[in-house]
Design a protein around this motif. Sequence first.
Motif, mmCIF file in Angstrom:
data_model
loop_
_atom_site.group_PDB
_atom_site.id
_atom_site.type_symbol
_atom_site.label_atom_id
_atom_site.label_comp_id
_atom_site.label_asym_id
_atom_site.label_seq_id
_atom_site.Cartn_x
_atom_site.Cartn_y
_atom_site.Cartn_z
ATOM 1 N N ALA A 232 -7.896 18.838 4.859
ATOM 2 C CA ALA A 232 -8.948 17.892 4.717
ATOM 3 C C ALA A 232 -9.025 15.931 5.769
ATOM 4 C CB ALA A 232 -8.280 17.010 3.144
ATOM 5 N N ALA A 233 -7.649 16.659 6.237
ATOM 6 C CA ALA A 233 -7.584 15.237 7.519
ATOM 7 C C ALA A 233 -8.120 16.089 8.232
ATOM 8 C CB ALA A 233 -6.270 14.739 7.495
ATOM 9 N N GLY A 234 -8.875 17.620 9.057
ATOM 10 C CA GLY A 234 -9.482 17.564 10.475
ATOM 11 C C GLY A 234 -8.798 17.929 10.863
ATOM 12 N N ASN A 235 -7.496 17.275 10.812
ATOM 13 C CA ASN A 235 -7.010 17.313 12.373
ATOM 14 C C ASN A 235 -6.260 18.318 12.873
ATOM 15 O OD1 ASN A 235 -4.652 17.464 10.780
ATOM 16 N ND2 ASN A 235 -3.966 15.303 10.814
ATOM 17 N N LEU A 236 -6.063 19.377 11.841
ATOM 18 C CA LEU A 236 -5.334 20.782 12.256
ATOM 19 C C LEU A 236 -5.964 22.003 12.113
ATOM 20 C CD1 LEU A 236 -2.907 21.394 13.388
ATOM 21 C CD2 LEU A 236 -1.785 21.984 11.038
ATOM 22 N N PRO A 237 -6.311 22.936 12.763
ATOM 23 C CA PRO A 237 -7.150 24.518 12.527
ATOM 24 C C PRO A 237 -5.915 25.138 11.784
ATOM 25 C CG PRO A 237 -6.789 24.625 14.760
ATOM 26 C CD PRO A 237 -6.097 23.105 14.043
ATOM 27 N N LEU A 238 -6.498 25.574 10.274
ATOM 28 C CA LEU A 238 -5.128 26.311 9.591
ATOM 29 C C LEU A 238 -5.214 27.612 9.732
ATOM 30 C CD1 LEU A 238 -5.040 23.946 6.696
ATOM 31 C CD2 LEU A 238 -3.402 24.052 8.280
ATOM 32 N N GLY A 239 -6.047 28.328 10.555
ATOM 33 C CA GLY A 239 -6.685 29.570 11.472
ATOM 34 C C GLY A 239 -5.445 30.180 11.413
ATOM 35 N N PRO A 240 -5.469 31.468 11.656
ATOM 36 C CA PRO A 240 -4.209 32.173 12.901
ATOM 37 C C PRO A 240 -4.564 31.370 13.676
ATOM 38 C CG PRO A 240 -6.171 33.904 11.812
ATOM 39 C CD PRO A 240 -6.651 32.184 11.571
ATOM 40 N N LYS A 241 -3.119 31.683 14.798
ATOM 41 C CA LYS A 241 -2.423 31.367 15.452
ATOM 42 C C LYS A 241 -3.160 31.589 16.960
ATOM 43 C CE LYS A 241 2.234 29.738 14.568
ATOM 44 N NZ LYS A 241 3.183 29.546 15.469
ATOM 45 N N THR A 242 -4.041 30.491 18.023
ATOM 46 C CA THR A 242 -4.141 30.944 19.237
ATOM 47 C C THR A 242 -3.430 31.244 19.912
ATOM 48 O OG1 THR A 242 -4.989 28.848 19.612
ATOM 49 C CG2 THR A 242 -6.616 29.148 18.214
ATOM 50 N N ALA A 243 -4.341 31.542 21.053
ATOM 51 C CA ALA A 243 -2.674 31.898 22.043
ATOM 52 C C ALA A 243 -2.016 30.627 23.186
ATOM 53 C CB ALA A 243 -3.886 32.269 23.757
ATOM 54 N N ASP A 244 -2.980 29.838 23.132
ATOM 55 C CA ASP A 244 -2.056 28.222 23.119
ATOM 56 C C ASP A 244 -1.456 28.350 22.465
ATOM 57 O OD1 ASP A 244 -4.416 28.410 25.416
ATOM 58 O OD2 ASP A 244 -5.558 26.889 24.251
ATOM 59 N N ALA A 245 -1.820 27.927 20.986
ATOM 60 C CA ALA A 245 -0.290 27.560 20.161
ATOM 61 C C ALA A 245 1.281 28.472 20.685
ATOM 62 C CB ALA A 245 -0.608 27.837 18.817
ATOM 63 N N MET A 246 0.092 30.214 20.736
ATOM 64 C CA MET A 246 1.590 30.574 20.515
ATOM 65 C C MET A 246 2.346 30.749 22.344
ATOM 66 S SD MET A 246 -0.330 34.285 19.475
ATOM 67 C CE MET A 246 0.953 35.250 20.206
ATOM 68 N N GLN A 247 1.594 30.516 23.287
ATOM 69 C CA GLN A 247 2.352 29.758 24.580
ATOM 70 C C GLN A 247 3.487 28.646 24.379
ATOM 71 O OE1 GLN A 247 -0.317 29.459 27.742
ATOM 72 N NE2 GLN A 247 0.837 28.623 29.077
ATOM 73 N N LEU A 248 2.553 27.565 23.097
ATOM 74 C CA LEU A 248 3.131 26.479 23.293
ATOM 75 C C LEU A 248 4.671 26.568 22.359
ATOM 76 C CD1 LEU A 248 0.739 24.273 22.583
ATOM 77 C CD2 LEU A 248 1.533 24.093 24.620
ATOM 78 N N SER A 249 4.438 27.629 21.316
ATOM 79 C CA SER A 249 5.971 28.029 20.319
ATOM 80 C C SER A 249 6.364 28.572 21.457
ATOM 81 C CB SER A 249 5.165 28.795 19.341
ATOM 82 O OG SER A 249 6.147 28.703 18.666
ATOM 83 N N ALA A 250 6.645 29.862 22.279
ATOM 84 C CA ALA A 250 7.157 30.514 22.851
ATOM 85 C C ALA A 250 8.048 29.609 23.713
ATOM 86 C CB ALA A 250 6.527 31.362 23.745
ATOM 87 N N GLU A 251 6.911 28.557 24.789
ATOM 88 C CA GLU A 251 7.865 27.713 25.638
ATOM 89 C C GLU A 251 9.139 27.212 25.332
ATOM 90 O OE1 GLU A 251 4.377 27.375 29.149
ATOM 91 O OE2 GLU A 251 4.768 25.534 27.118
ATOM 92 N N GLN A 252 8.865 26.286 23.473
ATOM 93 C CA GLN A 252 9.609 25.817 22.942
ATOM 94 C C GLN A 252 10.714 26.037 22.400
ATOM 95 O OE1 GLN A 252 8.628 22.106 22.481
ATOM 96 N NE2 GLN A 252 11.080 22.222 21.483
ATOM 97 N N ALA A 253 10.713 27.635 22.204
ATOM 98 C CA ALA A 253 11.952 28.285 21.690
ATOM 99 C C ALA A 253 13.058 27.756 22.645
ATOM 100 C CB ALA A 253 11.179 29.949 21.377
ATOM 101 N N LEU A 254 11.882 28.426 23.610
ATOM 102 C CA LEU A 254 13.475 28.843 25.367
ATOM 103 C C LEU A 254 13.746 27.698 25.117
ATOM 104 C CD1 LEU A 254 11.142 31.876 28.123
ATOM 105 C CD2 LEU A 254 12.880 31.626 26.176
#
Length: 549
Positions: A232-254
């Motif tokens: 409702a706020a329009g500040n986050l896509p709630l679809g499947p994770k994009t390549a950039d989001a997956m990269q940021l998640s992997a970097e944060q995990a490391l």
Amino acid sequence: MAIGTQLEKSPPAAPGRVQLGGKWSGLWGMVRVRWAQMAPAQRGWVVVSALLLIALVGGLTWYALSPDWRTLYVNLEPDDARQIGQILAQAQISFEPTADGAGILVPAAQLDKARLATAAKGGVKSGRLGFEIFDKPNWVGSEFDEQVNYQRALEGELERTVSTLSDVASARVHLVLPHDSLFRDAERPAKASVVLKLRHRSLAEGEPEAIRNLVASAVDGLTPDHVVLVDAAGNLPLGPKTADAMQLSAEQALEDKLVATLEPVTGVGNVRASVTLGYDATATEETQENYDPDKTATLSMQRTEQSSGAQPVAAGVPGTASNAPNTQALPVYPHETASPQTAKSESSTYGVSKTVRHMVENPGRVRRMTAAIVVNDREIQPATKNHAAAWQPRSADELRNLTALAQAAVGFDASRGDLVTVQDLAFDDNRPQPPAAVPEQVLQAAENSPELVKYAALLMGLLLVVAFAVRPAIRHAGAALAARGPARMAGKELAGAEMASPGTLSPPESAPPDPERLRNQEIFEQVTTHLKREPTQSSRLLQSWIHSD
């Protein structure tokens, strides 16, 4: 002496009558005398100061005694707000609606009781109805009406279920039910759209997929791919994770893994890590087929061999007589025999050793990894009350050990060009921090205790009213009384002198008041009060005074 004698002979008060004598009567008389001696401007100051003081004390008392209202429900529909108000009134719980009428406030002491009372009656049912829409039978409805009611009920139930998630404040669900047809072109798959109002900025990991699966499992023929989530706020896509989001998640995990590995060695808060992953965005497919001529193998072999000896052949005259059984005829031609026959064949198939390899690499393969790690100096002396902490740079051997640990933690691979750097640098927190100023400490205490700030503000207002309104009025009144007291005493002395010797006049003295004159003033005020209180005795006193002269 006559005055004293008459005062002492005043009759006692009647039983049951309130006496103003004593300490309180003297104080009240002093107040009345000083009020009578004040100028009109001074009386206005006193009245204004008293009104301000009464208003401030009344406001402080009202604020202290007013209940602490807490929010019970917000964003209610008008019907729900009315029903909740009736439930609280039946339970004898005081409540107040919010300014917009969409919320209910109750005292803090009765918050839990109000929650239990409303929950016992079914709670809040804001939004569309669920399957309770079928509680009342619809005898005149058509099949289309029943289908629409079913869709409304299903959407309402899904909204309630999705709204129970901790990160979701409210939800709105729209369904498109599947349409079956004899013709394939006329078929319509099921679809769903969900609008979420989040309590926080984003959903938890995996929560969007969970909502999709939940909605898809509740509708026949609906798949998670056909469920659309919208914030409702329009500040986050709630679809499947994009390549950039997956990269940021992997970097944060490391990064978290590096910090968790090195902090037990360096100490908590003494490690900062940053990891960058380089992904290959291209997809490759490769097929290899290799032959080895030195290695052969027999795949198949076939061998055939035939042989035959001498056998008699037919002889005699051709015809029936020669071929009949049990006949013996002389051969027309001499007896002949056939020569023996032999046949041999062999077939073999050989194959050379072969290796076939088929490789397919999807996008997202890690091409290179770089990690930058900063560790703080070693603390050799902890901070005390009188001395700051002492720090010492780490040795080269310790840095090599930390580098080896970091490489093992992130899966270092030198063949693809990975780089892991560990540097020892002094953090800014190592420097001794100056003590916080008094205003800053006051502001921090105010942020931690807002209730204390409110009461302190009220007390400050009370002190300001007393300091700038009440105290100046009292000071002005006291100054006026102090100035008028000597003048009246001088007038009395002058009047006494005139009575003693009418022909002589003595100018009034302008000396400052002394304790004796103040004492005389108090006696005069007491006499005046007595005269006003007992007019009959006062008249007799004056008569006896006149006759005595």
